[in-house]
Scaffold this active site. Structure first.
Site, PDB file in Angstrom:
ATOM      1  N   SER A   1       0.883  -1.235   0.034  1.00 19.28           N
ATOM      2  CA  SER A   1       0.086  -0.009   0.018  1.00 19.28           C
ATOM      3  C   SER A   1       1.024   1.278  -0.104  1.00 19.28           C
ATOM      4  CB  SER A   1      -0.912  -0.028   1.262  1.00 19.28           C
ATOM      5  OG  SER A   1      -1.488   1.154   1.359  1.00 19.28           O
TER       6      SER A   1
ATOM      7  N   TYR B   1      -2.058  -0.118  10.031  1.00 17.54           N
ATOM      8  CA  TYR B   1      -2.222  -0.649   8.707  1.00 17.54           C
ATOM      9  C   TYR B   1      -0.703  -0.560   7.946  1.00 17.54           C
ATOM     10  CZ  TYR B   1      -3.707  -1.110   3.960  1.00 17.54           C
ATOM     11  OH  TYR B   1      -3.901  -1.360   2.639  1.00 17.54           O
TER      12      TYR B   1
ATOM     13  N   LYS C   1       1.756  -3.577   6.601  1.00 20.74           N
ATOM     14  CA  LYS C   1       2.258  -3.913   5.003  1.00 20.74           C
ATOM     15  C   LYS C   1       3.783  -3.601   5.007  1.00 20.74           C
ATOM     16  CE  LYS C   1      -1.857  -4.572   3.348  1.00 20.74           C
ATOM     17  NZ  LYS C   1      -2.142  -5.858   2.706  1.00 20.74           N
TER      18      LYS C   1
END
Ligand code: UDP
Length: 335
Positions: free
Chosen positions: A117, A141, A145
Site C-alpha cells: 500500500s 495498517y 504492510k
C-alpha cells in the site's frame, strides 16, 4: 502451473481471479470469508475456505496443486480500525503473512506477489511519490504492510529461488467492466464507494472530511486506480517474475490526483443524482495529498493501464452498486 490467490473472495482478489482465468491460468483461492463472500469467487477457480494463518490448511492446499506463484491479497484494510485495533492488524496482516510465506517457501513457490500500500509512505508531501521515498507509515495498517514487505525482502535475500513483487496500491476503485465482480464487503469507508452508495440512495449523503488542507480546493488529493487495471499490473508482475525478473516494489497509481470535491462532483455528474454533501472536520491521519510517480511499474513490468479515466471508474462503481441493490432485493424476496 497454478496460481494461489489469497483473499480471492474479496474485492481486489476476485478481480485478480478473473484476470488470471481470462489468461487460461489454473487458479486456487484461499479465503477465510471473514470479509469476503463465497459467491464473489469467480466460477472456474478452486476454492478453499481456509485461513492463511493455518499452516496445516495451507500445506493441504500446496500438496494438492502444483503452485508456482502466490498472489497475496488476504488481510484487513481499514486504516482507522487499525489505529483502534493494532494487534489485530499485526496478527492478520503481518503474522499471518509470515505463515503463508514460510509454507510457500517450503512448497517451492518461486514467485510471490504481495498487496502492499501507499500507506507505507505515510504523508509524503505534495510531490508525486517515487518508490525510493522514505518509509513513514502513520498507521498500524501501513506498518503491517511494510513489515510484510521487509519479511519478503529478507526471505528472498537468502532463498535465490524465491522472488517477490510488492505492489503499493494507491486508491483502488471501480468494478469489473463486465460487472462480474465489484466491491461488496462492508462497512464502506472509501470515498468512491461511499459516494456511489449516496448516489444510489443507500445513504442520505456524504460528508467531506476537511476543506482546509494545503491543496488547490482545500480537500485531500488522491490517485484513484481502476481495480481492473490493478489486476493487470499484478499479471504483469507475475509475467515479470516468471521470466526471471528480480524482486522489486512498485507503485500502482496513474500519477494523476483528484480532490475529494472533484470526485464528489464527478459522481454527481456521472450518476445525475444531486445527493447531499456536508462539510465535516478532518479525519485523523489523512495526508493532504498522495499521488504516485507511476513510471516504474510501466517501465519495469510493462504495465499499460486501460481504464485510467475517473468517469469510467465512477460509472463502473455506480453500476456495481445498483447490481448489489438488485441482489439484496432478490435475497429479501426469497426469504
Ligand atoms: N473521504 C471523505 N468522506 C468520506 C470518505 C472519504 O471526505 O466519506 C476522504 C478522505 O478523508 C480522504 C479521501 O476521501 O481524504 C480518500 O479517502 P479513502 O478512505 O477513500 O482512501 P484513503 O486515501 O484514506 O486510503
Amino acid at each position: 502451473m497454478t496460481v494461489l490467490v489469497t483473499g480471492g473472495a474479496g474485492y481486489i482478489g476476485s478481480h485478480m481471479v478473473l484476470a488470471l482465468l481470462e489468461r487460461d491460468e489454473d487458479v486456487v483461492v484461499v479465503d477465510n470469508l471473514v470479509t469476503g463472500h463465497e459467491w464473489a469467487v469467480p466460477a472456474g477457480a478452486t476454492f478453499y475456505k481456509a485461513d492463511i494463518a493455518d499452516p496445516a490448511a495451507l500445506d493441504r492446499v500446496f500438496a494438492s496443486h502444483r503452485i508456482d506463484a502466490v498472489m497475496h491479497f488476504a488481510g484487513l484494510i481499514i486504516v482507522p480500525e487499525s489505529v483502534r485495533l493494532p494487534l489485530d492488524y499485526y496478527r492478520e496482516n503481518t503474522c499471518a503473512s509470515g505463515v503463508l510465506i514460510q509454507r510457500a517457501l517450503e512448497a517451492g513457490v518461486e514467485s510471490f506477489i504481495f498487496s502492499s500500500s501507499a500507506a507505507v509512505y505515510g504523508a509524503p508531501g505534495l510531490e508525486p511519490v517515487k518508490e525510493t521515498a522514505p518509509f513513514a507509515p502513520t498507521s498500524p495498517y501501513g506498518t503491517s504492510k511494510l513489515m510484510t514487505e521487509w519479511m519478503l525482502r529478507d526471505v528472498a535475500a537468502v532463498n535465490p529461488g524465491f522472488r517477490y513483487a510488492a505492489l503499493r496500491y494507491f486508491n483502488v476503485a471501480g468494478a469489473d467492466p463486465e460487472m462480474r465482480a465489484g466491491q461488496s464487503s462492508g462497512p464502506s469507508t472509501h470515498l468512491i464507494k461511499i459516494a456511489a452508495e449516496a448516489a444510489t440512495g443507500k445513504r442520505d449523503g456524504i460528508a467531506i472530511y476537511g476543506d482546509d488542507f494545503d491543496t488547490p480546493d482545500g480537500t485531500c488529493v488522491r490517485d484513484y486506480i481502476h481495480v481492473t487495471d490493478l489486476a493487470d499490473a499484478h499479471y504483469a508482475a507475475l509475467s515479470y517474475l516468471r521470466a526471471g525478473g528480480a524482486s522489486m516494489a512498485a507503485n500502482c497509481g496513474y500519477g494523476v490526483g483528484y480532490s475529494v470535491r472533484q470526485v464528489v462532483d464527478a459522481v454527481k455528474a456521472v450518476s445525475g443524482v444531486d445527493f447531499r454533501v456536508t462539510q465535516a472536520p478532518r479525519r485523523a491521519g489523512d495526508p493532504a495529498m498522495i499521488v504516485a510517480a507511476p513510471g516504474f511499474a510501466r517501465e519495469v513490468l510493462g504495465w499499460t493501464p486501460r481504464l485510467d479515466d475517473l468517469p469510467t471508474i465512477i460509472r463502473h462503481a455506480l453500476q456495481w452498486e445498483s447490481l448489489l441493490s438488485d441482489r439484496k432485493a432478490r435475497e429479501q424476496d426469497a426469504r
